[in-house]
Design a protein around this motif. Structure first.
Motif, PDB file in Angstrom:
ATOM      1  N   GLY A  37       4.939   1.129  62.849  1.00 25.47           N
ATOM      2  CA  GLY A  37       4.805   0.020  62.677  1.00 25.47           C
ATOM      3  C   GLY A  37       3.825  -0.696  61.871  1.00 25.47           C
ATOM      4  O   GLY A  37       3.060  -1.284  62.302  1.00 25.47           O
ATOM      5  N   VAL A  38       3.608  -0.083  60.507  1.00 27.02           N
ATOM      6  CA  VAL A  38       2.372  -0.311  59.902  1.00 27.02           C
ATOM      7  C   VAL A  38       2.971  -0.347  58.282  1.00 27.02           C
ATOM      8  O   VAL A  38       3.947   0.136  58.118  1.00 27.02           O
ATOM      9  CB  VAL A  38       1.263   0.753  59.873  1.00 27.02           C
ATOM     10  CG1 VAL A  38       0.747   0.837  61.285  1.00 27.02           C
ATOM     11  CG2 VAL A  38       1.760   2.260  59.560  1.00 27.02           C
ATOM     12  N   ASP A  39       2.052  -1.280  57.394  1.00 25.93           N
ATOM     13  CA  ASP A  39       2.358  -1.252  55.946  1.00 25.93           C
ATOM     14  C   ASP A  39       1.124  -0.706  55.502  1.00 25.93           C
ATOM     15  O   ASP A  39      -0.075  -1.514  55.407  1.00 25.93           O
ATOM     16  CB  ASP A  39       2.528  -2.491  55.624  1.00 25.93           C
ATOM     17  CG  ASP A  39       2.743  -2.814  54.075  1.00 25.93           C
ATOM     18  OD1 ASP A  39       2.785  -1.579  53.346  1.00 25.93           O
ATOM     19  OD2 ASP A  39       3.323  -3.526  53.625  1.00 25.93           O
ATOM     20  N   PRO A  40       0.764   0.528  54.976  1.00 28.65           N
ATOM     21  CA  PRO A  40      -0.252   1.291  54.435  1.00 28.65           C
ATOM     22  C   PRO A  40      -0.696   0.561  53.347  1.00 28.65           C
ATOM     23  O   PRO A  40      -1.740   1.148  52.998  1.00 28.65           O
ATOM     24  CB  PRO A  40      -0.117   2.840  54.534  1.00 28.65           C
ATOM     25  CG  PRO A  40       1.610   2.665  54.326  1.00 28.65           C
ATOM     26  CD  PRO A  40       2.093   1.621  55.148  1.00 28.65           C
ATOM     27  N   ARG A  41      -0.310  -0.283  52.781  1.00 28.34           N
ATOM     28  CA  ARG A  41      -0.554  -1.014  51.489  1.00 28.34           C
ATOM     29  C   ARG A  41      -1.677  -1.919  51.816  1.00 28.34           C
ATOM     30  O   ARG A  41      -2.709  -2.306  51.081  1.00 28.34           O
ATOM     31  CB  ARG A  41       0.386  -1.774  50.636  1.00 28.34           C
ATOM     32  CG  ARG A  41       1.645  -0.935  50.074  1.00 28.34           C
ATOM     33  CD  ARG A  41       2.753  -1.757  49.685  1.00 28.34           C
ATOM     34  NE  ARG A  41       3.288  -2.507  50.727  1.00 28.34           N
ATOM     35  CZ  ARG A  41       4.572  -3.175  50.481  1.00 28.34           C
ATOM     36  NH1 ARG A  41       5.114  -3.497  49.243  1.00 28.34           N
ATOM     37  NH2 ARG A  41       5.006  -3.958  51.530  1.00 28.34           N
ATOM     38  N   HIS A  42      -1.675  -2.174  53.421  1.00 30.59           N
ATOM     39  CA  HIS A  42      -2.758  -3.243  53.532  1.00 30.59           C
ATOM     40  C   HIS A  42      -3.953  -2.215  54.317  1.00 30.59           C
ATOM     41  O   HIS A  42      -3.562  -1.238  55.104  1.00 30.59           O
ATOM     42  CB  HIS A  42      -2.501  -3.831  54.807  1.00 30.59           C
ATOM     43  CG  HIS A  42      -1.408  -5.006  54.140  1.00 30.59           C
ATOM     44  ND1 HIS A  42      -1.679  -6.008  53.281  1.00 30.59           N
ATOM     45  CD2 HIS A  42       0.005  -5.037  54.541  1.00 30.59           C
ATOM     46  CE1 HIS A  42      -0.575  -6.475  53.056  1.00 30.59           C
ATOM     47  NE2 HIS A  42       0.365  -5.927  53.574  1.00 30.59           N
ATOM     48  N   ALA A  43      -5.157  -2.325  54.083  1.00 31.02           N
ATOM     49  CA  ALA A  43      -6.402  -1.487  54.359  1.00 31.02           C
ATOM     50  C   ALA A  43      -6.178  -1.316  55.799  1.00 31.02           C
ATOM     51  O   ALA A  43      -6.780  -0.492  56.598  1.00 31.02           O
ATOM     52  CB  ALA A  43      -7.594  -1.803  53.903  1.00 31.02           C
TER      53      ALA A  43
END
Length: 233
Positions: A50-56
């Protein structure tokens, strides 16, 4: 065409249910039972996070040592001089150098699974960014591949340490060893890998962190693992 065994027929029937969830040990054994290739397949894991790796603050990246090893031979190159270079060679590094290693890599000799460097060598290594970066080989202090303790880093790379990094869709892939390993050895690697991912949970992760886990082999189907069996997800 070879006849299917009763066990394989039963598994194939279960595979027809796309929603079927497997226990971890059950999934490992089932994939072993289904395997019919003549080569030693790799057990592979895919984790939906449950992550969006576009965000640091949602990047998941790190290293984990698989206690049972990977079943693969890892070639290691080390940028170091003097005593550090000697220590790296003694630890089993396949190639150690400085400007000579830089020139060799610039010429296209990049058949390595890990590149390690002492901090004082990063001025040289930095010139290889466009070469090593796309291959995921650029030494990084956060991953322990830029370190004064090159001997320890070489030993870790040779003994089953692998890197993990979440992809754009929030998925992490990894190899957990070979089917020639025992079920217990593969389970130990599974536990170590998942534990490392759970501990690497980023501060920006929202909601459920470990959403799905599947296990497969190089040529086999993907089996969904019951995430409820994974602690800390």
């Amino acid at each position: 065409m070879a006849k299917l065994t009763k066990k394989q027929k039963s598994l194939n029937e279960k595979l027809g249910d796309n929603q079927a969830l497997y226990g971890i040990d059950e999934a490992i054994q089932s994939l072993r039972d289904l395997s019919s290739t003549k080569f030693d397949e790799t057990l592979e894991i895919a984790m939906n996070l449950g992550v969006d790796p576009r965000h640091a603050d949602q990047m998941v990246r790190g290293m984990v040592v698989l206690p049972s090893g990977t079943g693969k031979t890892v070639k290691v190159a080390v940028f170091a001089r003097g005593d550090k270079a000697e220590a790296a060679l003694a630890a089993g590094a396949d190639r150690v150098g400085a400007e000579d290693l830089l020139e060799d890599m610039q010429a296209g000799n990049l058949d390595y699974g890990r590149v390690i460097a002492t901090p004082d060598m990063m001025g040289i290594v930095g010139r290889l960014g466009k070469v090593l970066g796309p291959k995921g080989l650029m030494p990084n202090p956060k991953l322990g591949t830029v370190t004064p303790n090159v001997a320890d880093a070489v030993k870790a790379a040779k003994s089953g340490q692998i890197e993990f990094r979440v992809e754009k869709a929030g998925i992490i892939h990894g190899g957990l060893g070979k089917l020639s390993f025992s079920n217990e050895a593969l389970r130990a690697n599974f536990d170590a890998f998942v534990d490392a991912i759970v501990k690497a949970k980023p501060s920006g992760a929202k909601g459920k962190y470990v959403r799905k886990i599947s296990l497969s082999t190089s040529m086999g189907p993907g089996l969904k693992v019951d995430v409820a069996q994974v602690h800390g997800g």
